[in-house]
Design a protein around this motif. Sequence first.
Motif, PDB file in Angstrom:
ATOM      1  N   HIS A  27       0.843  -1.203   0.000  1.00 34.92           N
ATOM      2  CA  HIS A  27       0.000   0.000   0.000  1.00 34.92           C
ATOM      3  C   HIS A  27       0.875   1.249   0.000  1.00 34.92           C
ATOM      4  N   ASN A  28       1.921   1.225   0.826  1.00 38.29           N
ATOM      5  CA  ASN A  28       2.827   2.373   0.887  1.00 38.29           C
ATOM      6  C   ASN A  28       3.439   2.653  -0.482  1.00 38.29           C
ATOM      7  N   GLY A  29       3.862   1.588  -1.161  1.00 40.17           N
ATOM      8  CA  GLY A  29       4.475   1.755  -2.469  1.00 40.17           C
ATOM      9  C   GLY A  29       3.502   2.284  -3.494  1.00 40.17           C
ATOM     10  N   LEU A  30       2.270   1.761  -3.481  1.00 34.39           N
ATOM     11  CA  LEU A  30       1.259   2.229  -4.420  1.00 34.39           C
ATOM     12  C   LEU A  30       0.910   3.691  -4.170  1.00 34.39           C
ATOM     13  N   HIS A  31       0.808   4.056  -2.907  1.00 33.82           N
ATOM     14  CA  HIS A  31       0.467   5.443  -2.568  1.00 33.82           C
ATOM     15  C   HIS A  31       1.595   6.379  -3.008  1.00 33.82           C
ATOM     16  N   ALA A  32       2.829   5.986  -2.737  1.00 33.36           N
ATOM     17  CA  ALA A  32       3.976   6.808  -3.134  1.00 33.36           C
ATOM     18  C   ALA A  32       4.036   6.936  -4.666  1.00 33.36           C
ATOM     19  N   ASP A  33       3.753   5.823  -5.371  1.00 35.39           N
ATOM     20  CA  ASP A  33       3.759   5.868  -6.844  1.00 35.39           C
ATOM     21  C   ASP A  33       2.668   6.800  -7.365  1.00 35.39           C
ATOM     22  N   HIS A  34       1.506   6.762  -6.705  1.00 28.33           N
ATOM     23  CA  HIS A  34       0.393   7.618  -7.120  1.00 28.33           C
ATOM     24  C   HIS A  34       0.759   9.097  -6.973  1.00 28.33           C
ATOM     25  N   ILE A  35       1.391   9.431  -5.854  1.00 30.65           N
ATOM     26  CA  ILE A  35       1.811  10.824  -5.630  1.00 30.65           C
ATOM     27  C   ILE A  35       2.864  11.233  -6.648  1.00 30.65           C
ATOM     28  N   GLN A  36       3.842  10.369  -6.867  1.00 31.86           N
ATOM     29  CA  GLN A  36       4.910  10.690  -7.818  1.00 31.86           C
ATOM     30  C   GLN A  36       4.347  10.890  -9.224  1.00 31.86           C
ATOM     31  N   SER A  37       3.382  10.049  -9.597  1.00 35.04           N
ATOM     32  CA  SER A  37       2.764  10.163 -10.911  1.00 35.04           C
ATOM     33  C   SER A  37       2.025  11.494 -11.050  1.00 35.04           C
ATOM     34  N   ALA A  38       1.337  11.901  -9.984  1.00 35.71           N
ATOM     35  CA  ALA A  38       0.604  13.173 -10.016  1.00 35.71           C
ATOM     36  C   ALA A  38       1.556  14.347 -10.144  1.00 35.71           C
ATOM     37  N   LEU A  39       2.699  14.247  -9.504  1.00 36.90           N
ATOM     38  CA  LEU A  39       3.652  15.357  -9.512  1.00 36.90           C
ATOM     39  C   LEU A  39       4.368  15.503 -10.851  1.00 36.90           C
ATOM     40  N   THR A  40       4.470  14.429 -11.602  1.00 36.75           N
ATOM     41  CA  THR A  40       5.150  14.517 -12.890  1.00 36.75           C
ATOM     42  C   THR A  40       4.242  15.065 -13.981  1.00 36.75           C
ATOM     43  N   GLY A  41       2.933  15.114 -13.709  1.00 39.60           N
ATOM     44  CA  GLY A  41       2.002  15.674 -14.679  1.00 39.60           C
ATOM     45  C   GLY A  41       1.830  17.166 -14.453  1.00 39.60           C
ATOM     46  N   SER A  42       0.811  17.725 -15.056  1.00 41.91           N
ATOM     47  CA  SER A  42       0.549  19.163 -14.931  1.00 41.91           C
ATOM     48  C   SER A  42      -0.582  19.450 -13.956  1.00 41.91           C
ATOM     49  N   ALA A  43      -0.964  18.440 -13.182  1.00 43.45           N
ATOM     50  CA  ALA A  43      -2.127  18.592 -12.299  1.00 43.45           C
ATOM     51  C   ALA A  43      -1.915  19.635 -11.217  1.00 43.45           C
ATOM     52  N   ALA A  44      -0.674  19.843 -10.808  1.00 43.43           N
ATOM     53  CA  ALA A  44      -0.419  20.781  -9.705  1.00 43.43           C
ATOM     54  C   ALA A  44      -0.877  22.187 -10.039  1.00 43.43           C
ATOM     55  N   ALA A  45      -0.884  22.505 -11.321  1.00 36.89           N
ATOM     56  CA  ALA A  45      -1.312  23.852 -11.714  1.00 36.89           C
ATOM     57  C   ALA A  45      -2.808  24.038 -11.488  1.00 36.89           C
ATOM     58  N   GLN A  46      -3.585  22.933 -11.558  1.00 36.57           N
ATOM     59  CA  GLN A  46      -5.032  23.022 -11.383  1.00 36.57           C
ATOM     60  C   GLN A  46      -5.516  22.509 -10.036  1.00 36.57           C
ATOM     61  N   SER A  47      -4.750  21.671  -9.383  1.00 35.68           N
ATOM     62  CA  SER A  47      -5.198  21.007  -8.174  1.00 35.68           C
ATOM     63  C   SER A  47      -4.472  21.533  -6.931  1.00 35.68           C
ATOM     64  N   ALA A  48      -5.256  22.023  -5.976  1.00 36.30           N
ATOM     65  CA  ALA A  48      -4.670  22.489  -4.716  1.00 36.30           C
ATOM     66  C   ALA A  48      -4.067  21.319  -3.952  1.00 36.30           C
ATOM     67  N   LEU A  49      -4.687  20.135  -4.079  1.00 31.63           N
ATOM     68  CA  LEU A  49      -4.167  18.958  -3.387  1.00 31.63           C
ATOM     69  C   LEU A  49      -2.794  18.571  -3.922  1.00 31.63           C
ATOM     70  N   VAL A  50      -2.651  18.482  -5.241  1.00 28.77           N
ATOM     71  CA  VAL A  50      -1.368  18.106  -5.827  1.00 28.77           C
ATOM     72  C   VAL A  50      -0.315  19.181  -5.545  1.00 28.77           C
ATOM     73  N   ALA A  51      -0.739  20.434  -5.497  1.00 26.86           N
ATOM     74  CA  ALA A  51       0.194  21.505  -5.137  1.00 26.86           C
ATOM     75  C   ALA A  51       0.733  21.293  -3.731  1.00 26.86           C
ATOM     76  N   SER A  52      -0.129  20.817  -2.828  1.00 21.20           N
ATOM     77  CA  SER A  52       0.310  20.528  -1.463  1.00 21.20           C
ATOM     78  C   SER A  52       1.253  19.324  -1.442  1.00 21.20           C
ATOM     79  N   TRP A  53       0.939  18.293  -2.238  1.00 18.01           N
ATOM     80  CA  TRP A  53       1.858  17.147  -2.334  1.00 18.01           C
ATOM     81  C   TRP A  53       3.225  17.617  -2.834  1.00 18.01           C
ATOM     82  N   ARG A  54       3.196  18.527  -3.806  1.00 24.31           N
ATOM     83  CA  ARG A  54       4.464  19.033  -4.359  1.00 24.31           C
ATOM     84  C   ARG A  54       5.266  19.772  -3.287  1.00 24.31           C
ATOM     85  N   ARG A  55       4.594  20.604  -2.497  1.00 21.82           N
ATOM     86  CA  ARG A  55       5.291  21.280  -1.397  1.00 21.82           C
ATOM     87  C   ARG A  55       5.881  20.256  -0.442  1.00 21.82           C
ATOM     88  N   SER A  56       5.098  19.236  -0.136  1.00 20.85           N
ATOM     89  CA  SER A  56       5.530  18.219   0.817  1.00 20.85           C
ATOM     90  C   SER A  56       6.811  17.519   0.371  1.00 20.85           C
TER      91      SER A  56
END
Length: 324
Positions: free
Chosen positions: A5-34
Amino acid sequence: MGTLHNGLHADHIQSALTGSAAAQSALVASWRRSMRLYGLNPGEGTPPNVLTERELNETRERLGSLIHTAQASLDRLYSAVGGAGCCVLLADKDGVPVDRRGSASDDETFYRMGLWTGAVWSEESEGTNGIGTALAEQRALTIHREQHFRSKNTALSCTVAPIFDHRGRLMAAIDVSSARRDLTEDFVKLIAVAVVDAARRVEAENFRLAFPKARIVLAQDAENALSERAMHALIAVDEDDLVIGASRSARHMLGLTDESLSRPVPASDVLGQHANAERDYAIAERGAIQRALARTGGNVSAAATNLGISRATLHRKLKRLGLS
């Protein structure tokens, strides 16, 4: 299973950060800060840092009377959500819970997860989480399960609203957290309404206490009367009808700042009820006479004495103002 589960969750976050979602998503922007600003690892399983007893006491002292002011609102909130397996936390602006409500049957679970007084839930320490992210973004929000940055926190659903002081500065936050799997989306929405209401009640009481001798006025106008901001837009008005304070909502709605409030400002001007000085004086005089007459049951002689003028002078004023 946990490692997977930890690996899948980490992969999901990493995948979101490599896309352009952070520009539209406040959640992904927070993951990026983290990950990139704070250098955190989503798979790290260590519990939150915890302050020493001395550090916690100092944190409580810095909040001053707010903890006492918040008691009734925290009790009311817990009575609404405690039966559903939720705990209620009051945290300072650095994300440290200083007060807590919870059922004894849930204490072991929440203590193990770090939802306890003295734990540090800043975004910088724990990544995306209810308390830390609400404080970082200065807005009410819910971080639900897998929206948390750290895998170890994904069993939690946390709904938080920030509290601002009498000058509109970030002061604290109220959090309702649950680890129940059967927590429905509709119930989370109800929790969000209750949390925001509790935070605004604490703000309003704290504002009143900051201006104990002032008249507290709800600063509404016809255009914004029904908006959420207008319902919490408070101004403090002194005995000369000058504005001496404004809540965060009032500052935003009326364009007030510390600088503008450092000079005497007539309440009528702030509220867009501009009047000339002559009319202001006439209204003040009429009001003073009406109050004096009301206090004496209409006895003109007694009212004149209370006003420090002669009976004849008061009769002339009554005639000029059209009062009987």
